[in-house]
Design a protein around this motif. Structure first.
Motif, short mmCIF file in Angstrom:
data_model
loop_
_atom_site.label_atom_id
_atom_site.label_comp_id
_atom_site.label_asym_id
_atom_site.label_seq_id
_atom_site.Cartn_x
_atom_site.Cartn_y
_atom_site.Cartn_z
N ALA A 8 167.19 57.52 43.60
CA ALA A 8 166.80 58.92 43.74
C ALA A 8 165.64 59.26 42.82
CB ALA A 8 168.00 59.82 43.44
N LEU A 9 165.68 58.72 41.60
CA LEU A 9 164.60 58.97 40.65
C LEU A 9 163.28 58.41 41.17
CD1 LEU A 9 163.80 59.98 37.80
CD2 LEU A 9 164.34 57.68 36.97
N ASN A 46 159.81 60.41 42.25
CA ASN A 46 158.57 60.17 41.51
C ASN A 46 157.58 59.25 42.24
OD1 ASN A 46 159.62 61.74 39.45
ND2 ASN A 46 160.47 59.99 38.37
N GLY A 47 158.02 58.67 43.35
CA GLY A 47 157.14 57.77 44.09
C GLY A 47 156.92 56.44 43.41
N TYR A 74 164.87 55.02 51.63
CA TYR A 74 164.14 54.56 50.45
C TYR A 74 163.49 53.21 50.74
CZ TYR A 74 168.43 51.80 49.76
OH TYR A 74 169.49 50.96 49.93
N THR A 75 162.39 52.97 50.07
CA THR A 75 161.68 51.70 50.22
C THR A 75 161.80 50.84 48.97
OG1 THR A 75 159.62 52.73 49.44
CG2 THR A 75 160.00 52.71 51.82
#
Length: 211
Positions: free
Chosen positions: A133-134, A138-139, A189-190
């Protein structure tokens, strides 16, 4: 009339994204070109999931470990530009906490707990989702290491499969579990999730040092 090929399940213990896959194409994507990849096919999903929770060398032989070490030559054994997550629990259940650490410097990125009446498996799961999630917010493109096969599998299944019963005391932990499961169900998510190989590299950098 030709017979239909029997369904197989593939376990990737060491690859781009360790886990259980229901087709060879997805499995191959995780291991192609990956130094020291460890994988094997199984006849049933249950058998594959049980194997994934176990050491790879109990299923593919000790020679695989030797080959993996030889194949690595002098390359770094793990990615230093990464996040490592881990949990600790005093008792089972007991006071549980988890954190994320930047592998390159050892800097603590986040820390949650201690929280009463938790388990280590729950902490490992929450730590991994916290990191995902973080990074999603933040990418960040770094991979995340976990030394828990259960946590990695639970994240892939989007479900914390704990047998711990909810009580008024550990309700805050279950609230976090519900939030984590909700995030997994609503987000993609990647981030690459990697298994930390403790037997070869030592304790994961996020370890609390309480063994």
């Amino acid at each position: 009339m030709s017979k239909r090929a029997k369904q197989k399940y593939y376990v990737v213990w060491n690859g781009v994204n360790p886990g259980v896959y229901d087709n060879w194409a997805d499995c191959r994507f995780q291991i192609k070109g990956y130094v020291g990849a460890l994988y094997k096919s199984f006849e049933s999903k249950e058998e594959a999931e049980n194997a994934f929770s176990d050491s790879a060398y109990n299923h593919i032989g000790k020679s695989a470990k030797t080959n993996r070490i030889l194949n690595q030559n002098e390359k770094p054994p793990y990615i230093r530009e990464s996040l490592a997550v881990d949990a600790a629990c005093s008792g089972n259940p007991g006071n549980m906490e988890y954190r994320g650490v930047y592998v390159e410097t050892g800097q603590q990125v986040f820390h949650v707990g201690p929280m009463a009446q938790g388990t280590n498996n729950i902490g490992e799961f929450l730590a991994l989702v916290h990191g995902l999630a973080l990074f999603g917010k933040n990418g960040c493109k770094m991979p995340i290491y976990s030394d828990s096969r259960n946590a990695i599998l639970w994240v892939q299944q989007k479900k914390c499969k704990t047998k711990l019963e909810r009580t008024p005391v550990n309700a805050p932990i279950f609230n976090l579990i519900e939030r984590a499961e909700k995030w997994l169900s609503e987000n993609t998510y990647t981030t690459t999730i990697l298994k930390w190989e403790t037997a070869e590299w030592g304790e994961i950098p996020a370890d609390f040092g309480r063994k």
